[in-house]
Design a protein around this motif. Structure first.
Motif, short mmCIF file in Angstrom:
data_model
loop_
_atom_site.label_atom_id
_atom_site.label_comp_id
_atom_site.label_asym_id
_atom_site.label_seq_id
_atom_site.Cartn_x
_atom_site.Cartn_y
_atom_site.Cartn_z
N SER A 403 7.14 -18.06 5.17
CA SER A 403 7.07 -19.31 5.81
C SER A 403 5.66 -18.94 6.97
CB SER A 403 7.98 -19.90 6.57
OG SER A 403 8.68 -19.03 7.48
N GLY A 404 5.00 -17.70 6.95
CA GLY A 404 4.16 -17.44 7.72
C GLY A 404 2.84 -17.63 7.29
N SER A 405 1.76 -16.62 7.29
CA SER A 405 0.28 -17.25 7.02
C SER A 405 -0.06 -16.59 5.45
CB SER A 405 -0.38 -16.62 7.94
OG SER A 405 -0.34 -15.12 8.16
N HIS A 406 0.96 -16.21 4.62
CA HIS A 406 0.35 -15.66 3.23
C HIS A 406 0.30 -16.67 2.30
CE1 HIS A 406 0.33 -11.48 5.14
NE2 HIS A 406 1.79 -11.71 5.39
N GLY A 407 1.23 -17.56 2.21
CA GLY A 407 1.23 -18.47 1.33
C GLY A 407 1.73 -17.90 -0.03
N PHE A 408 0.73 -18.18 -1.11
CA PHE A 408 1.29 -17.73 -2.52
C PHE A 408 0.64 -16.13 -2.49
CE2 PHE A 408 -0.27 -22.05 -3.68
CZ PHE A 408 1.28 -22.45 -4.05
N LEU A 409 -0.11 -15.70 -1.43
CA LEU A 409 -0.71 -14.23 -1.39
C LEU A 409 0.07 -13.41 -0.65
CD1 LEU A 409 -4.31 -15.84 -0.98
CD2 LEU A 409 -3.22 -15.27 -3.11
N LEU A 410 1.58 -13.34 -0.90
CA LEU A 410 2.36 -12.37 -0.17
C LEU A 410 2.13 -10.99 -0.58
CD1 LEU A 410 4.97 -12.85 1.44
CD2 LEU A 410 6.22 -12.30 -0.50
N PRO A 411 1.81 -10.27 0.11
CA PRO A 411 1.42 -8.76 0.01
C PRO A 411 2.50 -8.04 -0.80
CG PRO A 411 0.66 -9.10 2.22
CD PRO A 411 1.69 -10.44 1.76
N SER A 412 2.10 -7.02 -1.74
CA SER A 412 3.20 -6.48 -2.58
C SER A 412 4.41 -5.47 -1.54
CB SER A 412 2.53 -5.49 -3.38
OG SER A 412 1.67 -4.71 -2.68
N LYS A 413 3.97 -5.48 -0.37
CA LYS A 413 5.20 -4.50 0.48
C LYS A 413 6.26 -5.38 0.57
CE LYS A 413 3.34 -5.83 4.93
NZ LYS A 413 2.24 -5.36 6.04
N PHE A 414 6.12 -6.71 0.21
CA PHE A 414 7.37 -7.57 0.53
C PHE A 414 8.25 -7.71 -0.72
CE2 PHE A 414 4.60 -9.04 4.19
CZ PHE A 414 5.18 -8.91 4.90
N ILE A 415 7.64 -7.10 -1.91
CA ILE A 415 8.55 -7.59 -3.09
C ILE A 415 9.82 -6.96 -2.88
CG2 ILE A 415 8.76 -6.52 -5.50
CD1 ILE A 415 5.53 -6.39 -5.70
N VAL A 416 10.12 -5.72 -2.44
CA VAL A 416 11.45 -5.25 -2.35
C VAL A 416 12.48 -6.01 -1.25
CG1 VAL A 416 12.94 -3.45 -1.87
CG2 VAL A 416 11.08 -3.21 -3.43
N PRO A 417 11.86 -6.18 -0.07
CA PRO A 417 12.46 -7.06 1.03
C PRO A 417 12.98 -8.61 0.49
CG PRO A 417 10.77 -6.00 1.83
CD PRO A 417 10.78 -5.64 0.47
N VAL A 418 12.01 -9.27 -0.39
CA VAL A 418 12.51 -10.53 -0.76
C VAL A 418 13.47 -10.27 -2.03
CG1 VAL A 418 11.34 -12.67 -1.99
CG2 VAL A 418 10.06 -11.55 -0.29
#
Ligand SMILES: [Zn+2]
Length: 421
Positions: A403-418
């Protein structure tokens, strides 16, 4: 932001994953804190009128993201002025001002050295987003590793000839008849990459937990089967990897030779509705239910297997906005059966996410999310309603981060946390 990626403008064309110049005059604006819902509706309708791409409308977090060129941004503001919407009735800020670079950063770059190790170390798989071929190879690798738990299910074939493949996870090799199944799908919208990686991650973590003797995983698999379809839209997904990162629909031909693609999530048969969206629009539902080969194949597959494997629960993963949606999508005028229990489970999902990661997922009905009362076709023909009405007792959509500023373009470092979330 992503240290592995230089600025795309310093690289040669053949070093880039796709043509990034196509996004060079594009920005993403965030509209937020509208004073009342009619202001939100005016902004939405104006954006639609101007053919502006609406990335997301997040009603619990109160923001709306619009992808615009400079001239579209100016046209929007002047249209709102004409409609007597004052710029004090909402906040507007630049969310993404270097769109091509943000897009570039979502692709793996300079990772050739580690990619060879996917086979020896499955966790490397989750360091980057993966294209359809790598994902399907990974499926095969998993089945080789866990033949007693996993089978590849062939769901059907896409317009461009790709296989639609799911993985069935079951600890009931014999006598599986009647065991309840939980179905988890991702990637019905091509550009929502984190929904694909999350479906894969949940499956993988589940396998590890089960093999490690985790009591919860053992309990779940003793009582239920799981069906994972991480890439429900293989053609669209491939389009985002090879041509246009922001593609949403499938790639099927339409009656308009200039515009391809049906929004699969509007093409199921429960309250299917033809809409004002033409084949060129991002929400084009097709001319009839099950016209999209993906929804057709999924329905056929579920009908053929339903007696052996009744679907009990359904989770459809999307991005973004961090929300849990419950049925119905097509209207707010008809209440779902068991609304109280659906709500309780939705809040339970949201709470367990909060306890895992601290993220605050809002809960709302899918019809509010789609604003179906204002624009009835926006909630029609969804996978959620179809599954809830015909197949699954429980059904939810999870709109993942952020819900921050990445939208569809969430960086790959968030794959595991999500995935953990
Ligand atoms: Zn979506």
């Amino acid at each position: 932001e992503n240290s592995n990626h230089p600025h795309y403008s310093t690289l040669k064309e053949d070093e880039l994953p796709i043509n990034l110049q196509q996004y060079e005059d594009q920005y993403v604006l965030r509209i937020s804190d509208w004073s009342c819902n009619s202001v939100r509706d005016q902004v939405m309708l104006s954006a639609k009128e101007l053919d502006i791409s609406i990335w997301e409308v997040a009603n619990t977090h109160k923001f709306m993201d619009l992808q615009v060129s400079e001239s579209e941004g100016i046209a929007l503001l002047s249209m709102l002025k004409d409609k007597k919407v004052s710029d004090e009735d909402f906040k507007m800020e630049m969310m993404i001002d270097d769109l091509p670079q943000r897009i570039f950063e979502t692709y793996p770059f300079n990772t050739a050295s580690e990619d060879g190790d996917i086979k020896s170390n499955a966790e490397i798989f989750f360091r980057q987003y993966r294209d359809i071929n790598v994902i399907y190879n990974w499926f095969d690798l998993l089945v080789e590793t866990y033949p007693h738990l996993l089978t590849v299910e062939w769901i059907g074939q896409t317009y461009e000839g790709r296989d639609i493949k799911a993985l069935r996870l079951t600890a009931h090799q014999e006598n599986s008849k009647g065991i309840k199944t939980i179905a988890i799908t991702g990637g019905i919208h091509a550009r929502e990459w984190v929904s694909v990686s999350t479906a894969c991650y949940v499956l993988y973590q589940f396998l590890l937990d089960y093999e490690a003797g985790d009591p919860k995983a053992i309990f779940y698999l003793k009582n239920m089967d799981f069906l994972f379809l991480p890439v429900m839209n293989p053609d669209g997904y491939s389009e985002t990897w090879g041509t246009n990162r922001l593609w949403r629909k499938n790639k099927q031909e339409t009656y308009n030779p200039r515009c391809q693609g049906i929004d699969i999530d509007h093409n199921f048969n429960f309250h299917f509705t033809r809409s004002m969206d033409s084949p060129c629009g991002e929400n084009y539902p097709g001319e009839g239910a099950f016209e999209s080969l993906e929804s057709y194949a999924w329905d056929k597959y579920l009908n053929e297997t339903k007696h052996d494997h009744p679907i009990h629960g359904y989770l459809d993963l999307h991005s973004y906005a961090e929300e849990v949606l419950y049925p119905y999508a097509f209207t707010c005028g008809e209440l779902p059966r068991d609304e109280e229990n659906l709500l309780e489970l939705a809040y339970g999902l949201s709470q367990s996410i909060r306890l895992t990661s601290g993220k605050n997922y809002g809960v709302l009905s899918a019809c509010e999310d789609k604003n179906s009362d204002l624009m009835p076709s926006m909630g029609a023909g969804s996978a959620l309603d179809y599954m809830y009405h015909n197949k699954a007792y429980w059904a939810f959509v999870l709109k993942l981060r952020d819900s921050g500023s990445h939208g569809f373009l969430l960086p790959s470092k968030f794959i595991v946390p999500v995935g953990n979330e």
